[in-house]
Design a protein around this motif. Structure first.
Motif, PDB file in Angstrom:
ATOM      1  N   GLU B   7       0.846  -1.191   0.000  1.00  0.00           N
ATOM      2  CA  GLU B   7       0.000   0.000   0.000  1.00  0.00           C
ATOM      3  C   GLU B   7       0.885   1.247   0.000  1.00  0.00           C
ATOM      4  O   GLU B   7       1.705   1.432   0.903  1.00  0.00           O
ATOM      5  N   LEU B   8       0.722   2.052  -1.016  1.00  0.00           N
ATOM      6  CA  LEU B   8       1.499   3.291  -1.114  1.00  0.00           C
ATOM      7  C   LEU B   8       0.518   4.456  -1.129  1.00  0.00           C
ATOM      8  O   LEU B   8      -0.525   4.383  -1.777  1.00  0.00           O
ATOM      9  N   GLU B   9       0.887   5.498  -0.415  1.00  0.00           N
ATOM     10  CA  GLU B   9       0.000   6.665  -0.374  1.00  0.00           C
ATOM     11  C   GLU B   9       0.848   7.926  -0.459  1.00  0.00           C
ATOM     12  O   GLU B   9       1.564   8.273   0.480  1.00  0.00           O
ATOM     13  N   GLY B  10       0.819   8.554  -1.596  1.00  0.00           N
ATOM     14  CA  GLY B  10       1.585   9.801  -1.787  1.00  0.00           C
ATOM     15  C   GLY B  10       3.063   9.635  -1.503  1.00  0.00           C
ATOM     16  O   GLY B  10       3.705  10.541  -0.962  1.00  0.00           O
ATOM     17  N   LEU B  11       3.616   8.488  -1.889  1.00  0.00           N
ATOM     18  CA  LEU B  11       5.013   8.181  -1.548  1.00  0.00           C
ATOM     19  C   LEU B  11       5.994   9.016  -2.377  1.00  0.00           C
ATOM     20  O   LEU B  11       5.970   8.998  -3.606  1.00  0.00           O
ATOM     21  N   LYS B  12       6.852   9.718  -1.653  1.00  0.00           N
ATOM     22  CA  LYS B  12       7.909  10.486  -2.320  1.00  0.00           C
ATOM     23  C   LYS B  12       9.245  10.016  -1.786  1.00  0.00           C
ATOM     24  O   LYS B  12       9.414   9.881  -0.574  1.00  0.00           O
TER      25      LYS B  12
END
Lengths: 286, 325
Positions: B7-12
């Motif tokens: 699960e990735l959320e707004g990954l920078k």
């Protein structure tokens, strides 16, 4: 059932705790190190001096053998802090060579073969890995340093007449603490050199060079600046000062115990920094 | 409740001064259900960075990242205990036999010593290195090293298997074996597989879902299973003659196509339409066929569209533009 007939099945059983996992690396490393003949040979050689010291303790405590010698001679061969300092100096020398031979093989091949990726993709942190490697060397070097030192102390305490133990009990913690500092320094040099050089031979050279070159440099600085502060660059000299203080002996002329302890701490911190910079599973090119 | 596999959320993620992953969000799979996910993209798209971030080797600059419900920032040890990783680079431990190497890896993952040894033998037989298991790893060929890397990744029975270019340097038979093993991992062992590769055919053969990355962003995500189920036939056509009427004629036989200019067409035929029908249509249009190739796979079309090399995939609305997911 034979393994080749059974086929692969996923393991879904219990997982070992953190410390059991941590000790896996030293266990495998010790096994590999003790398979090397040169290391076994060096360890055997390193036990010769403790053996001679044990004989010396036996003789110095055997009044029948000392009949006919004057009190001056008896004082000269007395087992005290000075005796243990000589023992520690000899064993420290062997520890450097053993560190130079066993340390480089611990990290350099892992860095050269990209094995760090495999280690760190498991539940092992960089700190765990470094501590595990340090534990490996600490265990190896302990066998030739404070362990025989404590055995000699116990032998002397057992053979000497009553007031000896009460008068000299501080020697035991001094042996452990003194060697702990030295082992930490030698191990950190070996590990940092191993992580930096990637080649075992070069890493071994770095370990020996660290002690011998810094020793020469300190003498040169003292000569050029006509001062004693150059000794602080010499880890062996600083450790010697620390050991003398721990064993309750007269200090050698030059910087004091605090300055030497600080110098050793700075060296160890610098080596930890090198290790931290070099022990990375992936290199980022910015 | 079953956890999302990744699960990735707004990954920078920023490496040095360069932002490699630019705020990506995505949910992949459900734990316990053996599925394979393909991670595709050109060089420099951020695939490897994403994998290394999942393993905690790079710290995220912003956003949230979790694997099997464990946060990669705070519960990294749990993440690593449940993941098996096969790196792209040549990685092994010198002067160790394959069995010792796998045993070490197994014990480091938390397997008890005796079980780790058993699993080492099992895994090596499973990947076809049974006969060579007592040989030192440094004497292995490239293909054998790839198999040993796969074996070390599965020894502890991970829930998620991350494979970075697993077929690199393999000959055709070893490649087939590797792909078969990966398929078995998900189908028989119920492992989720995250496969990073630039070989579309490998991804298409093994994966159920595909994520396509470009310039640090996810530009497309699709379910290959559904695409396969639609059983469309893709035709690449090159004709000479006036092909102006072909676009209008294709819907008459139930097909759709796009012209790429100079007589080149990409046409999609539904399962009910035979290739013969297309031949007849081309004949009726007085077009001379210079080249006709057809295949059932779709991934290349999807990939080319995601990369912006073609405007849109035949068979979908021409108005659909590529949008970051």
């Amino acid at each position: 059932m034979a393994v080749y007939k059974r086929g692969y099945q996923r393991y879904q059983g219990p997982i070992a705790g953190r410390w059991t996992r941590f000790m896996v690396l030293p266990r495998f490393a010790w096994k590999r190190l003790f398979q090397q003949r040169l290391i076994i040979l060096l360890m055997v050689v390193a036990f010769i001096w403790p053996l001679l010291c044990a004989i010396f303790i036996y003789i110095s405590n055997n009044s029948d053998l000392l009949k006919g010698f004057g009190p001056q001679f008896r004082d000269f061969i007395a087992v005290n802090g000075r005796f243990f300092l000589v023992f520690m100096n000899a064993q420290a020398f062997f520890a450097v060579f053993l560190g130079a031979m066993s340390g480089p093989g611990l990290i350099a091949p892992d860095v050269a073969n990209n094995a760090l990726l495999l280690y760190f993709s498991r539940p092992i942190s960089r700190a765990d890995y470094s501590l595990a490697r340090l534990t490996t060397l600490f265990g190896m070097l302990s066998l030739i340093t404070w362990v025989p030192g404590l055995l000699l102390f116990a032998m002397q305490a057992g053979m000497a007449e009553d007031p000896w133990l009460t008068e000299h009990w501080k020697i035991a913690p001094a042996i452990v603490a003194g060697f702990a500092v030295w082992i930490l320094l030698v191990s950190m040099v070996a590990l940092a050199g191993s992580a930096y050089a990637r080649l075992r031979v070069v890493a071994g050279g770095i370990v020996l060079g660290f002690f011998f070159i810094l020793s020469g440099a300190s003498v040169m600085i003292n000569g050029v600046f006509r001062s004693d502060w150059g000794w602080l660059l010499n880890p062996a000299w600083s450790t010697q000062t620390l050991w003398r203080a721990l064993l309750g002996l007269d200090p050698q002329p030059g910087p004091g115990v605090a300055a030497c302890a600080l110098s050793l701490a700075i060296m160890i911190l610098f080596l930890a920094f090198v290790l931290e910079r070099k022990l990375r599973p992936v290199e980022v090119v910015s | 409740m079953a956890d999302t596999v990744v699960e990735l959320e707004g990954l920078k993620v920023k490496l040095g001064r360069r932002e490699i992953l630019r705020g990506i969000s995505c949910r992949l799979g459900v734990s316990g259900v053996g599925k394979a996910f393909g991670l595709l993209g050109p060089n420099g798209a951020g695939k490897s960075t994403l994998i290394l971030t999942l393993l905690g080797f790079h710290k995220p600059l912003a956003g949230r990242i979790s694997v099997l419900g464990f946060d990669c920032r705070t519960r990294l040890n749990e993440v690593r205990a449940h993941v098996g990783y096969m790196p792209e680079t040549d990685s092994f431990i010198a002067n160790l036999s394959a069995v010792s190497f796998l045993r070490l890896m197994g014990e480091l993952s938390g397997l008890p010593g005796k079980i780790a040894l058993e699993k080492a033998h099992e895994a090596l037989f499973h990947v076809g290195l049974g006969e060579a298991r007592y040989r030192e790893l440094s004497t292995y060929s490239l293909g054998m090293k790839q198999m040993a890397k796969l074996a070390q990744a599965i020894i502890h029975g991970p829930e998620l298997l991350i494979l970075d270019e697993p077929t690199n340097g393999l000959d055709p038979s070893a490649r087939r074996r590797m792909l078969r093993l990966i398929t078995e991992m998900k189908e028989k062992q119920g492992m989720n597989v995250l496969l990073c590769s630039h070989l579309l055919r490998d991804v298409e053969q093994v994966c159920d879902e595909v994520v396509i990355m470009k310039d640090g962003m996810i530009v497309h995500k699709c379910n290959l299973e559904e695409e396969r189920r639609s059983n469309k036939c893709f035709v690449e056509l090159e004709v000479s003659g006036n092909d102006a009427g072909l676009r209008g004629a294709l819907p008459a036989i139930g097909a759709e196509g796009v012209s790429e200019g100079n007589g080149r067409w990409r046409i999609v035929l539904p399962p009910s339409v035979q290739l013969q029908t297309l031949w007849e249509l081309l004949g009726a249009q007085n077009l001379l066929v210079r080249k006709l190739t057809h295949r059932r796979d779709t991934l290349e079309e999807i990939f080319l569209k995601a990369m912006g090399h073609i405007a849109h995939t035949p068979g979908e609305s021409a108005h659909t533009s590529v949008q970051p997911v």
